[in-house]
Design a protein around this motif. Structure first.
Motif, PDB file in Angstrom:
ATOM      1  N   ALA A  39       8.747  -3.236   4.605  1.00 26.93           N
ATOM      2  CA  ALA A  39       9.550  -2.011   4.609  1.00 26.93           C
ATOM      3  C   ALA A  39       8.623  -0.828   4.818  1.00 26.93           C
ATOM      4  N   THR A  40       8.965   0.023   5.768  1.00 26.63           N
ATOM      5  CA  THR A  40       8.185   1.222   6.059  1.00 26.63           C
ATOM      6  C   THR A  40       9.077   2.435   5.847  1.00 26.63           C
ATOM      7  N   LEU A  41       8.684   3.317   4.935  1.00 26.85           N
ATOM      8  CA  LEU A  41       9.468   4.498   4.589  1.00 26.85           C
ATOM      9  C   LEU A  41       8.705   5.738   5.025  1.00 26.85           C
ATOM     10  N   THR A  42       9.398   6.655   5.676  1.00 26.76           N
ATOM     11  CA  THR A  42       8.788   7.919   6.070  1.00 26.76           C
ATOM     12  C   THR A  42       9.684   9.062   5.621  1.00 26.76           C
TER      13      THR A  42
ATOM     14  N   THR B 168       0.872  -1.166   0.000  1.00 26.19           N
ATOM     15  CA  THR B 168       0.000   0.000   0.000  1.00 26.19           C
ATOM     16  C   THR B 168       0.906   1.211   0.000  1.00 26.19           C
ATOM     17  N   GLU B 169       0.472   2.285  -0.606  1.00 24.66           N
ATOM     18  CA  GLU B 169       1.319   3.468  -0.690  1.00 24.66           C
ATOM     19  C   GLU B 169       0.494   4.723  -0.427  1.00 24.66           C
TER      20      GLU B 169
ATOM     21  N   VAL C  59      11.221   4.942  -3.487  1.00 20.49           N
ATOM     22  CA  VAL C  59      10.275   3.872  -3.144  1.00 20.49           C
ATOM     23  C   VAL C  59      10.495   2.669  -4.050  1.00 20.49           C
ATOM     24  N   GLN C  60      10.704   2.919  -5.333  1.00 20.69           N
ATOM     25  CA  GLN C  60      10.916   1.816  -6.266  1.00 20.69           C
ATOM     26  C   GLN C  60      12.193   1.058  -5.945  1.00 20.69           C
ATOM     27  N   ARG C  61      13.238   1.779  -5.548  1.00 19.84           N
ATOM     28  CA  ARG C  61      14.484   1.097  -5.218  1.00 19.84           C
ATOM     29  C   ARG C  61      14.318   0.209  -3.989  1.00 19.84           C
TER      30      ARG C  61
ATOM     31  N   THR D  11       4.262   8.485   4.862  1.00 20.69           N
ATOM     32  CA  THR D  11       4.716   7.127   5.107  1.00 20.69           C
ATOM     33  C   THR D  11       4.212   6.191   4.026  1.00 20.69           C
ATOM     34  N   THR D  12       5.102   5.345   3.547  1.00 20.99           N
ATOM     35  CA  THR D  12       4.784   4.315   2.564  1.00 20.99           C
ATOM     36  C   THR D  12       5.174   2.968   3.152  1.00 20.99           C
TER      37      THR D  12
END
Length: 342
Positions: free
Chosen positions: A60-63, A30-31, A40-42, A68-69
């Motif tokens: 993986a959680t990116l902020t 989910t994004e 995000v793609q990397r 946040t993705t």
């Protein structure tokens, strides 16, 4: 100095009898609105590659910039083949990330004038740290937080088995763990070098209990979890073998057989490694930490002032955190699976 937070957790590791890549479900994700689609793609490529290499599942959680993705790849249960969902946030055992929380609480107590970093640990836990070439009177609090104390490792003892302890119904107290550690001689003279040792953070949590007069779990709840709103984070109680919320299964090889080791006895790693959390919570915690919302600025500077470990492939280590600076000037904490330049 810019901090970008990614928490990526290989939550279901299969080193034995791995499926072929074709047997593993495609990434589920989910994004929310992402500021850096390429980044995000990397990360997506990285976690897909991890699954293709044999890891059963990754979250993986990116902020970044308040957005946040969450990405998920692979399965959360090998028996059912159900993919790991990206939502709701999945709880996982975060292992030694727990140590950063202990260090932060100790540094809060330094700010309050209740602990001094360069005071011997024996000042606060008198007579407790004595053994073969071990003397708490010459080991400082700072050396404990830096993994430079030379204390023996309790986790090297065969009875320290969190999975086996859960099966057998065995539990441990911090005093039990310390006694197990002190059966062994010191690894080196205090301050001589860096060696990552769980006993250091066992003692750091015992120090928190002695200074506050309360269980470590209370200090953790009142000083970090509740103020930061970390609703998916907790330290399981002794005997609490299961994870409370939605979570993937965890696997490890035991005697050459891939085994579901999701259920463990948390009193074995205790404060040094039994914390349960989510990617969302960890990103919030670390971003608040570097923003000065957890530890006061003078102590935060000491926390992040990392020294070389002398260990090949290991970043520098401060007080409870590893960190490094990339060529592009972005700094990152080395609990992160990958650090990406803008």
């Amino acid at each position: 100095m810019r901090w970008f937070s990614i928490v990526a957790i290989a939550v279901v590791v299969s080193l034995v009898g791995c499926s072929s890549p074709d047997d593993v479900p495609a990434i589920s994700s989910t994004e929310s609105r992402a500021e850096s689609p390429d980044r995000v793609q990397r990360v997506r490529d990285d976690i897909d590659a991890a699954v293709a290499s044999g890891v059963s599942g990754v979250i993986a959680t990116l902020t970044e910039n308040g957005e946040t993705t969450t990405l998920a790849a692979g399965v959360g249960d090998r028996a059912t083949g159900v993919p790991i969902p990206a939502e709701p946030p999945q709880q996982v055992r975060v292992g030694s990330v727990s140590k950063s929380f202990i260090a932060a609480i100790v540094l809060q107590l330094v700010t309050e004038g209740r602990i001094q970093l360069d005071e011997p640990i024996d000042t606060y836990l008198p007579g407790s740290i004595v053994g073969d070439s071990v003397d708490g009177r010459v080991i400082t609090v700072r050396q404990i937080l830096q993994h430079r104390s030379g204390l023996p490792e309790f986790a090297d003892s065969p009875e320290i088995d969190e999975y086996g302890a859960a099966l057998d119904g065995r539990t441990f107290t911090p005093d039990d763990q310390l006694a197990i550690a002190l059966r062994r001689p010191a690894q080196f003279a205090p301050g001589a070098r860096f060696t990552y040792t769980n006993t250091n953070y066992l003692l750091a949590a015992m120090l928190v209990e002695r200074i506050t007069g309360r269980p470590y779990t209370d200090a953790l709840q009142d000083r970090i979890i509740r103020p930061l709103g970390l609703t998916g984070t907790y330290l399981p109680a002794t005997g609490e073998h299961d994870i409370r919320g939605p979570h993937p299964r965890g696997y490890a090889p035991i005697n050459g057989i891939r085994t579901d080791v999701t259920r463990i006895e948390p009193s074995v790693p205790w404060a040094a490694g039994a914390l349960v959390s989510t990617g969302d919570d960890l990103n919030r915690y670390f971003l608040d930490l570097v923003a000065g919302k957890v530890v006061a600025a003078p102590e935060l500077q000491q926390m992040l002032a990392a020294l070389p470990t002398g260990v090949d492939g290991m970043p520098e280590y401060g007080l409870g955190v590893m960190s490094a600076e990339l060529s592009c000037g972005t700094s990152y904490m080395a609990i992160l699976t990958r650090a990406l330049c803008p």
